[in-house]
Design a protein around this motif. Structure first.
Motif, PDB file in Angstrom:
ATOM      1  N   ILE A 127       0.830  -1.207   0.000  1.00 38.27           N
ATOM      2  CA  ILE A 127       0.000   0.000   0.000  1.00 38.27           C
ATOM      3  C   ILE A 127       0.862   1.254   0.000  1.00 38.27           C
ATOM      4  N   THR A 135      -0.689  -6.273  -7.408  1.00 40.17           N
ATOM      5  CA  THR A 135      -1.052  -4.997  -6.784  1.00 40.17           C
ATOM      6  C   THR A 135      -2.256  -5.098  -5.867  1.00 40.17           C
ATOM      7  N   MET A 138      -3.986   2.272  -2.877  1.00 41.92           N
ATOM      8  CA  MET A 138      -2.570   2.590  -2.756  1.00 41.92           C
ATOM      9  C   MET A 138      -2.436   4.023  -2.235  1.00 41.92           C
ATOM     10  N   ASN A 173       1.024   6.185  -1.576  1.00 40.40           N
ATOM     11  CA  ASN A 173       2.481   6.253  -1.465  1.00 40.40           C
ATOM     12  C   ASN A 173       2.900   7.023  -0.213  1.00 40.40           C
ATOM     13  N   ARG A 204       0.188  -2.221 -13.247  1.00 42.61           N
ATOM     14  CA  ARG A 204       0.473  -0.848 -12.814  1.00 42.61           C
ATOM     15  C   ARG A 204       0.621   0.089 -14.008  1.00 42.61           C
TER      16      ARG A 204
END
Length: 250
Positions: free
Chosen positions: A22, A52, A75, A77, A228
């Motif tokens: 994640i 993913t 997700m 970042n 991705r």
């Protein structure tokens, strides 16, 4: 080690792997981390498969065979959290702490301080204004782009509370950004709508996601890399579509 203990250690290994994924880690790092943690606690063989959105791990040893699956949603970042999780995984492999200690350390990482909402608004304004100037905008364009960046952060936060699809959220933010950029030029706040908009585009363009996709492809994780890459291309297309649709109105 009993089967019950093995299941607990595998659970925390999977939790660390999930949080790594994640936070922006490549799948090779996720798989290697889970494998190393399980081996540190006496597993004879560990098979990990990650993409993913999912992690599957099977651990073999004198306790039998343990398999757990984790569905990964979303997700976000976070390089600071990623570093903390890496440090925790190394600590676990070196010292093999009890499950209670792992749980405590994971909770501490989850509760680590993050940027306040006010700071995030300020960062959005700085990024928007800076890129507007970087690509040739003047002082007025910079101010207009910075103000629109603040509006986009507020709109994004509101839309995320509504649990909308991420692509729809990005499309609406881009559409609003394009409309405000043209409106700013109409009222004389800025000079060029394209240079105002480009600062706002940099807030939404999936640069990190696309870089991660190439990294996965070069590392041999073809499936994850392609997933991705397609997500990044689709998101970039939506960003362009949103600003184009707004410009067509003017």
């Amino acid at each position: 080690m009993s089967r019950e203990e093995a299941e607990k250690y595998l659970y925390y290994a999977m939790t660390i792997g999930e949080q790594l994924l994640i936070s922006g880690a490549e799948v090779g790092r996720v798989e290697d981390t889970i494998r190393r943690i399980c081996m540190a606690y006496g597993a004879e063989r560990v098979d990990v498969f990650s993409i993913t959105s999912s992690i599957v791990t099977t651990m073999y040893g004198n306790f039998g065979i343990c398999t757990q699956t984790r569905r990964v949603r979303g997700m976000a970042n976070d390089l600071g959290k990623l570093d903390d999780l890496n440090q925790l995984s190394r600590y676990i492999c070196a010292h093999r702490p009890e499950p209670s200690e792992i749980r405590t350390r994971l909770s501490a990482i989850e509760q680590r301080p993050v940027y306040s909402f006010q700071m995030q608004i300020f960062i959005y304004a700085v990024i928007s204004g800076s890129f507007s100037v970087f690509f040739g905008g003047d002082l007025r364009d910079m101010i207009a782009s910075a103000l629109i960046g603040i509006v986009l952060k507020l709109l994004e936060s509101f839309l995320k509370r509504s649990s909308l699809n991420s692509l729809i959220t990005v499309f609406l933010c881009c559409g609003m950004g394009g409309i405000l950029a043209n409106f700013a030029v109409r009222i004389g706040l800025g000079h060029r709508a394209d240079l105002i908009s480009i600062g706002n585009i940099m807030l939404l363009i999936p640069g990190i996601a696309f870089t991660n996709s190439l990294r996965d492809l070069f590392s041999g994780d073809t499936i994850t890399g392609l997933i991705r890459c397609m997500e990044s291309v689709l998101l970039a297309f939506v960003v362009g579509l949103g600003f184009t649709a707004a410009n067509l109105l003017f």
